[in-house]
Enzyme design. Structure first.
Site, PDB file in Angstrom:
ATOM      1  N   HIS A   1      -3.688  -5.141   2.136  1.00 32.06           N
ATOM      2  CA  HIS A   1      -2.968  -5.406   3.395  1.00 32.06           C
ATOM      3  C   HIS A   1      -3.014  -6.875   3.805  1.00 32.06           C
ATOM      4  CE1 HIS A   1      -2.138  -1.275   4.976  1.00 32.06           C
ATOM      5  NE2 HIS A   1      -3.063  -0.967   4.083  1.00 32.06           N
TER       6      HIS A   1
ATOM      7  N   GLU B   1      -1.093  -8.432   5.725  1.00 29.60           N
ATOM      8  CA  GLU B   1      -0.690  -8.608   7.136  1.00 29.60           C
ATOM      9  C   GLU B   1      -1.896  -8.527   8.062  1.00 29.60           C
ATOM     10  OE1 GLU B   1      -0.472  -5.917   5.435  1.00 29.60           O
ATOM     11  OE2 GLU B   1      -0.725  -4.143   6.691  1.00 29.60           O
TER      12      GLU B   1
ATOM     13  N   CYS C   1       0.837  -1.204   0.000  1.00 30.19           N
ATOM     14  CA  CYS C   1       0.000   0.000   0.000  1.00 30.19           C
ATOM     15  C   CYS C   1       0.876   1.261   0.000  1.00 30.19           C
ATOM     16  CB  CYS C   1      -0.954  -0.091   1.181  1.00 30.19           C
ATOM     17  SG  CYS C   1      -2.517   0.663   0.821  1.00 30.19           S
TER      18      CYS C   1
HETATM   19  N1  GLN Z   1      -3.528   6.534   1.384  1.00 25.49           N
HETATM   20  C1  GLN Z   1      -2.192   6.150   1.743  1.00 25.49           C
HETATM   21  C2  GLN Z   1      -1.157   6.926   0.932  1.00 25.49           C
HETATM   22  O1  GLN Z   1      -1.493   7.540  -0.008  1.00 25.49           O
HETATM   23  C3  GLN Z   1      -1.984   4.654   1.564  1.00 25.49           C
HETATM   24  C4  GLN Z   1      -2.954   3.897   2.428  1.00 25.49           C
HETATM   25  C5  GLN Z   1      -2.429   2.640   3.024  1.00 25.49           C
HETATM   26  O2  GLN Z   1      -1.223   2.403   3.106  1.00 25.49           O
HETATM   27  N2  GLN Z   1      -3.332   1.828   3.491  1.00 25.49           N
HETATM   28  O3  GLN Z   1      -0.013   6.920   1.236  1.00 25.49           O
END
Ligand code: GLN
Length: 194
Positions: free
Chosen positions: A169, A171, A77
């Site tokens: 995610h 994890e 992410c």
């Molecule tokens: N919205 C976050 C970003 O732009 C990422 C979100 C996340 O890691 N769950 O960095």
């Protein structure tokens, strides 16, 4: 085996737990010296802009960039946003560890977070759970980028050489499939237990 988890901000502890479950030693990465004795690194989810500030503050940006360009790395992410070659919406600096363009917050706001089953060409990965939290979307794939998991046809976990980048995610889900896969990339000759 010792695997680093970038520990400046975000969902760090759940990765520590998955790594411990698999018998490897998780290592907190906060400073350049922490990179010296690890076989791979996970960049966790969180807020990529906050992580960028803290990377600069800790003089870790350049050493970490060198590490992720050479050694096994997995961006989850926000971590995938850090690894990408190009970031949009808005654009921000990134390591360029794999040739993808990634669009931040591309599903909308926090309330648009969701959980969905994922699809894979591997039968043992079919139906893995994807937890998407203010997730980015992978928009462009450069040459040599392999799609490992999809959500509704679009790539949500990709691989390029030593590097993995995903927008959900794992994890936070049950099971260890993807952590085990990453550990195998960190130790191609078989996993030694630390
Ligand atoms: N919205 C976050 C970003 O732009 C990422 C979100 C996340 O890691 N769950 O960095």
């Amino acid at each position: 085996m010792r695997i680093g988890v970038l520990s400046l901000q975000g969902a760090v502890e759940p990765h520590f737990q998955k790594l411990r479950d698999l018998g490897v030693t998780p290592v907190e990465i906060k400073l350049e010296k922490d990179l010296s004795d690890i076989q791979g690194i996970i960049l966790p989810g969180g807020e990529s802009t906050t992580m960028l500030h803290m990377l600069d503050r800790n003089s870790l940006y350049s050493p970490l960039q060198k590490f992720v360009k050479e050694r096994p790395s997995w961006g989850v992410c926000a971590g995938a946003i850090l690894l990408a070659e190009k970031v949009s919406h808005p654009s921000q600096k990134s390591f360029g560890a794999l040739p993808i363009t990634i669009e931040r917050n591309a599903f909308g706001r926090q309330v648009d977070s969701f959980i969905s089953a994922l699809e894979s060409d591997r039968s043992d990965w079919q139906g893995l759970e994807g937890i998407f939290i203010r997730a980015p979307r992978i928009r462009d794939l450069g040459p040599g980028v392999k799609i490992l998991l999809r959500w509704k046809e679009e790539p949500v976990l990709v691989e390029h050489g030593n590097t993995l980048a995903g927008t959900f995610h794992p994890e936070l889900s049950k099971g260890h499939t993807l952590h085990r896969y990453f550990l195998d990339k960190c130790s191609p000759n078989g996993r030694e237990i630390s």
